[in-house]
Enzyme design. Structure first.
Site, PDB file in Angstrom:
ATOM      1  N   ARG A 223       0.846  -1.182   0.000  1.00  0.00           N
ATOM      2  CA  ARG A 223       0.000   0.000   0.000  1.00  0.00           C
ATOM      3  C   ARG A 223       0.892   1.246   0.000  1.00  0.00           C
ATOM      4  NH1 ARG A 223      -3.064  -3.315  -1.340  1.00  0.00           N
ATOM      5  NH2 ARG A 223      -4.844  -4.164  -0.196  1.00  0.00           N
ATOM      6  N   HIS A 271       0.722   1.624 -10.367  1.00  0.00           N
ATOM      7  CA  HIS A 271      -0.242   0.809  -9.613  1.00  0.00           C
ATOM      8  C   HIS A 271      -0.861  -0.259 -10.522  1.00  0.00           C
ATOM      9  CE1 HIS A 271      -2.901   1.032  -5.797  1.00  0.00           C
ATOM     10  NE2 HIS A 271      -2.856  -0.210  -6.241  1.00  0.00           N
TER      11      HIS A 271
END
Length: 308
Positions: A223, A271
């Site tokens: 994350r 991402h």
């Protein structure tokens, strides 16, 4: 008719509408900001604006469109209704592909080869067996365990770090804060696949990098908030970290002015390590809404006290 609202502060979720309606044509799907969205019973979210869900008086279920829910749990006004996430059966495979590429990139010294190409330097790096490379996987949930197992199968020396002990054949497991220093010592390539909790926020910091041997590499696919970006930049600039691949950032998209774009031996990826398909998201959201309407147990419910 049951109404679902697609809510995000900065991500266009409109591509999910056809997938949800293919899975459940009886639903009414609205975008955040439409008048009818406020009265929706289901909030389907990615990084929703603070207070947006609390402003929905009829909401009965909050559903993330991804495996991660930290971008939802940061809202202090989040209503006390069930929170579910998407668990893509192909997610672990996609993550293992991405991480394996990263490990091979560093193990076979392709980062050095690419740098040599830019200077027209012909140099053949010495080839080492994978057993000579120690890979440390932080986070041994379903995905982390799969990634660790795949790297072990390729012959790498693999160790893992988790909150609780795991029994993974051929993989040494270190547990909790007490086990972290021993886990980091001697790790050549560090992989972060942790969930985001109060205990893991900011864990990729100067102290963690200092425990690694000089020249160690980082692959960050956990994350964004795990990373202290300034500490990573400093470790790369001083050479204590020999390189990094970072797929997730505290602020996304990464601003063009961010110095990480120009950090030495850092690959920035957008991402993309492993993303659930729109049809998988639509199907799992539709199935959970139907379970809710029938009074059945929901799938992939998040324990909000743990954050995953």
């Amino acid at each position: 008719m049951t109404t679902l609202a697609l809510i995000s502060r900065d991500y266009d979720m409109s591509h999910l509408v056809p997938s949800i309606l293919r899975a459940a044509p009886e639903f009414d799907v609205r975008m955040y900001g439409e008048p009818a969205a406020r009265d929706a019973e289901i909030a389907v979210c990615w990084n929703p604006p603070e207070g947006a869900i609390a402003a929905m008086p009829r909401v009965r279920l909050v559903h993330s469109i991804a495996a991660g829910v930290d971008n939802i749990l940061t809202d202090p006004t989040l209503p006390a209704v069930p929170l579910c996430r998407v668990v893509d059966p192909q997610h672990a495979r996609g993550m293992a592909e991405f991480v394996t590429w990263g490990v091979l990139h560093f193990h076979r010294q392709l980062d050095r080869v690419l740098a040599n190409q830019r200077s027209a330097t012909w140099f053949r790096p010495e080839q080492q067996p994978p057993s000579a490379c120690t890979v440390g996987v932080m986070g041994l949930g379903e995905i982390g365990s799969h990634v660790a197992g795949e790297l072990h199968r390729l012959g790498f020396s693999v160790r893992g770090w988790a909150r609780q002990s795991r029994d993974l054949p051929g993989i040494g497991v270190y547990c909790g804060q007490a086990g972290l220093p021993m886990f980091l010592d001697g790790t050549d390539i560090l992989i972060c696949l942790l969930p985001l909790t109060d205990a893991t926020r900011g864990l990729l910091n100067a102290a963690t990098f200092a425990r690694l041997k000089p020249g160690a590499k980082l692959i960050h696919v956990g994350r964004g908030e795990h990373l202290v970006a300034a500490d990573l930049l400093d470790a790369l600039q001083t050479g204590h970290l020999g390189g990094a691949i970072v797929d997730v950032f505290p602020n996304e998209p990464l601003p063009a002015s961010d110095p990480l774009w120009r950090a030495p031996n850092l690959i920035v990826t957008p991402h993309m390590a492993s993303v659930a398909s729109a049809d998988t998201i639509g199907l799992q959201v539709a199935q959970n809404v139907r379970r809710l309407l029938r009074g059945e147990a929901l799938a992939n419910v998040v324990d909000v006290t743990r954050g995953y």
